[in-house]
Every structure is written in C-alpha cells, then in structure tokens.
Design an enzyme around this catalytic site. Structure first.
Site, PDB file in Angstrom:
ATOM      1  N   HIS A 137      -9.177 -45.694  35.474  1.00  0.00           N
ATOM      2  CA  HIS A 137     -10.534 -45.171  35.674  1.00  0.00           C
ATOM      3  C   HIS A 137     -10.599 -43.670  35.425  1.00  0.00           C
ATOM      4  O   HIS A 137      -9.577 -42.998  35.231  1.00  0.00           O
ATOM      5  CB  HIS A 137     -11.023 -45.502  37.090  1.00  0.00           C
ATOM      6  CG  HIS A 137     -10.269 -44.801  38.183  1.00  0.00           C
ATOM      7  ND1 HIS A 137     -10.564 -43.520  38.585  1.00  0.00           N
ATOM      8  CD2 HIS A 137      -9.243 -45.211  38.967  1.00  0.00           C
ATOM      9  CE1 HIS A 137      -9.753 -43.159  39.560  1.00  0.00           C
ATOM     10  NE2 HIS A 137      -8.938 -44.175  39.819  1.00  0.00           N
ATOM     11  N   CYS A 183      -4.262 -46.521  41.858  1.00  0.00           N
ATOM     12  CA  CYS A 183      -4.864 -46.637  40.527  1.00  0.00           C
ATOM     13  C   CYS A 183      -4.382 -45.522  39.606  1.00  0.00           C
ATOM     14  O   CYS A 183      -3.769 -44.556  40.023  1.00  0.00           O
ATOM     15  CB  CYS A 183      -6.376 -46.618  40.644  1.00  0.00           C
ATOM     16  SG  CYS A 183      -7.048 -48.033  41.544  1.00  0.00           S
TER      17      CYS A 183
END
Length: 223
Positions: A177, A193
C-alpha cells in the site's frame, strides 16, 4: 521459490497484521553524481494534482536516492510479472524480461509483525478504506473510532492504492500500500504490511494485474 505457510503460521499472521498517472522510470547509474541522483528523486516524485486526493511532491532531501524507483539488473528464477519483496534490503522488485526488474524502496513490518511466503494479489483498490483488525484495536484502543472503516484520503494508512494479498482463497490481512511519509521508506515501521510512496504504489498498481504472484522473502534470505 515459494514459501508455503503452515496453517498455524497463517493464523498468527491474521492475528498480527494490520489491514494496513504512471510516471516515467529510467535506470539511475550507480556512477551518477550525488546531484544527479537527487535530481532523479525530484523528477520521479512530482506532485500528482489530478488524483482523487492530490499527492504532494517528494523533495530530494526527504528520500535516500537509493530508494528511488528505478529499473535495475535483477537475477532471479521468478518469472516476469512476479513481485518480490526483500524486507532486509527494504526493496520491492517487479520482475521484468531480460534479467531486469523495476525496483521500489519500501517500509516493512516491525520486529514481531514480519511475514514471509507466497500470495496472490486478489484485489486492487484506489484510495481504499482502512479498517483496523479487532486485534489491532485491542492493542491500540484509540483506533476504535475506525472500527467501521477510515475514509480514504492522504492521511489514510493505506494511502493512494492497496494491493490485497490472499493465500489459498483467504485474506492474509497483508497489503502492499501507499504512504505519504517518505521518512518511513527504508525502515521497519508498519504492522506487517509493505508500504511504498504514493507515487510508487500508483506506478506499481498500473503495472501489476490482479492474480499476480507476490513472494515475500524471509529475513536473512535474499532471492
């Protein structure tokens, strides 16, 4: 080489991880002078005013030039189109034809939130909503206000784009992301992440289709 996760490890991943205008990219020579490399940063990370939420430019003094997006030589057995994340080097590689890859600087999971293995990009989203998992809210009660989702925007932890990683049809809660914080690139910062600068995740989003394979290398092991 894929790294299959044991069922117990997959459960641990799910508990630990947070749901946390293509620009030209040319190779930057390692022999380039410091001013040339700094100039490459500013050229590659210009503002994107036409995005749904305008993305600000990144100044040359905000990003180590080695983490700037660039095409590099890359020797790997993974086929073109594979995304390989090297958490030790803090690089993400999109494997290309002819022994090359597009390389992006990334921020990765803090100690205790790391994950390695193979997954598939099952979904892609532009300016996604972020919903912290229940386990994360327990650790950080102040996030309870986002239990139903945090609206998209430049302050949203998922940034301008998110690529959702699934394994055997199950959401790993692991994401590739965006972020608007250049100081986090090259660092161990996230809850598992992999984050890229917004300009880079927009570029990657346009290059990789849903269904693409992602390989996250374990710490201490390179492709």
């Amino acid at each position: 080489m894929g790294f299959a996760l044991r069922p117990a490890l997959l459960i641990g991943v799910s508990l630990a991880l947070a749901a946390c205008n293509q620009t030209a990219s040319t190779q930057v020579s390692l022999a380039a002078t410091a001013p040339q490399r700094l100039a490459a940063v500013e050229t590659r990370y210009q503002a994107l005013p036409d995005e749904r939420f305008p993305v600000r430019a990144i100044r040359a003094d905000e990003l180590d030039p080695k983490y700037a997006r660039q095409r590099v030589r890359y020797d790997t057995h993974h086929p073109p189109g594979t995304v390989v994340v090297d958490p030790d080097a803090k690089f993400l590689y999109l494997v290309q034809e002819g022994g090359y890859a597009m390389r992006y600087g990334v921020g990765v999971g803090r100690e205790g939130f790391g994950w390695s293995g193979s997954a598939t990009i099952a979904r892609k989203a532009q300016w996604p909503t972020w919903t912290p998992p229940t386990e994360m809210i327990k650790r950080q009660p102040e996030l309870r206000q986002y239990a139903s989702g945090m609206k998209p925007g430049t302050e949203n932890p998922l940034g301008a784009r998110a690529l959702y990683l699934f394994q055997n049809g199950r959401d790993t809660l692991y994401r590739l992301h965006g972020t608007n914080d250049p100081s986090s690139i090259g660092q161990d910062v996230s809850s598992g992440c992999v984050r890229l600068l917004n300009q880079d995740v927009i570029d990657l989003y346009q290059r990789v289709p849903a269904g693409s394979k992602v390989v996250v290398l374990p710490h201490g092991r390179r492709a």
